[in-house]
Design a protein around this motif. Structure first.
Motif, PDB file in Angstrom:
ATOM      1  N   MET A  77      -8.759  -7.173 -54.624  1.00  0.00           N
ATOM      2  CA  MET A  77      -8.811  -5.790 -54.311  1.00  0.00           C
ATOM      3  C   MET A  77      -8.023  -5.619 -52.913  1.00  0.00           C
ATOM      4  O   MET A  77      -7.430  -4.643 -52.815  1.00  0.00           O
ATOM      5  N   TYR A  78      -8.176  -6.665 -52.097  1.00  0.00           N
ATOM      6  CA  TYR A  78      -7.701  -6.372 -50.548  1.00  0.00           C
ATOM      7  C   TYR A  78      -6.863  -7.399 -50.176  1.00  0.00           C
ATOM      8  O   TYR A  78      -6.153  -7.401 -49.377  1.00  0.00           O
ATOM      9  N   GLY A  79      -6.479  -8.450 -51.064  1.00  0.00           N
ATOM     10  CA  GLY A  79      -5.441  -9.465 -50.782  1.00  0.00           C
ATOM     11  C   GLY A  79      -6.318 -10.444 -50.229  1.00  0.00           C
ATOM     12  O   GLY A  79      -7.311 -10.445 -49.868  1.00  0.00           O
ATOM     13  N   ALA A  80      -5.814 -11.700 -50.233  1.00  0.00           N
ATOM     14  CA  ALA A  80      -6.398 -13.020 -49.677  1.00  0.00           C
ATOM     15  C   ALA A  80      -6.472 -12.861 -48.299  1.00  0.00           C
ATOM     16  O   ALA A  80      -5.464 -12.296 -47.573  1.00  0.00           O
ATOM     17  N   SER A  81      -7.464 -13.448 -47.616  1.00  0.00           N
ATOM     18  CA  SER A  81      -7.610 -13.333 -46.246  1.00  0.00           C
ATOM     19  C   SER A  81      -7.438 -14.706 -45.555  1.00  0.00           C
ATOM     20  O   SER A  81      -8.365 -15.461 -45.454  1.00  0.00           O
ATOM     21  N   ASP A  82      -6.182 -14.506 -45.191  1.00  0.00           N
ATOM     22  CA  ASP A  82      -5.689 -15.664 -44.529  1.00  0.00           C
ATOM     23  C   ASP A  82      -5.966 -15.423 -42.954  1.00  0.00           C
ATOM     24  O   ASP A  82      -5.405 -14.582 -42.339  1.00  0.00           O
ATOM     25  N   VAL A  83      -6.793 -16.242 -42.546  1.00  0.00           N
ATOM     26  CA  VAL A  83      -7.302 -15.890 -41.104  1.00  0.00           C
ATOM     27  C   VAL A  83      -6.398 -16.906 -40.352  1.00  0.00           C
ATOM     28  O   VAL A  83      -6.431 -17.920 -40.348  1.00  0.00           O
ATOM     29  N   ILE A 140     -17.412 -13.096 -56.043  1.00  0.00           N
ATOM     30  CA  ILE A 140     -17.517 -12.008 -54.999  1.00  0.00           C
ATOM     31  C   ILE A 140     -16.141 -12.385 -54.069  1.00  0.00           C
ATOM     32  O   ILE A 140     -15.329 -11.282 -53.854  1.00  0.00           O
ATOM     33  N   GLY A 141     -16.168 -13.475 -53.770  1.00  0.00           N
ATOM     34  CA  GLY A 141     -14.816 -13.895 -52.754  1.00  0.00           C
ATOM     35  C   GLY A 141     -13.430 -13.613 -53.650  1.00  0.00           C
ATOM     36  O   GLY A 141     -12.591 -12.915 -53.220  1.00  0.00           O
ATOM     37  N   GLN A 142     -13.463 -13.854 -54.911  1.00  0.00           N
ATOM     38  CA  GLN A 142     -12.234 -13.472 -56.063  1.00  0.00           C
ATOM     39  C   GLN A 142     -11.988 -12.193 -55.924  1.00  0.00           C
ATOM     40  O   GLN A 142     -10.843 -11.777 -56.013  1.00  0.00           O
TER      41      GLN A 142
END
Length: 65
Positions: A41-47, A34-36
């Protein structure tokens, strides 16, 4: 849990341990999949640190009639 634990439980005919191992392995794999998919779909989530925004409020004078 690892696949080797799953296999060991199957060989030992430990149904409860097998089920626990299977559920843990599948939960990890589903979470990863799910994370991949989300990242694709939305780009990596760099927090990172949220951007600081300076609010500038201009004084409003009442309109004269």
């Amino acid at each position: 849990m690892s696949v080797s634990d799953l296999i060991k439980n199957a060989i030992d005919k430990d149904a409860s341990g097998f089920e626990t191992s299977f559920n843990n392995i599948m939960a990890d794999r589903i979470t990863s999949a799910i994370g991949q998919k989300y990242d694709s779909m939305y780009g990596a989530s760099d927090v990172g640190d949220p951007a600081e925004i300076d609010a500038q409020v201009e004084p409003v004078e009442p309109e004269s009639e």
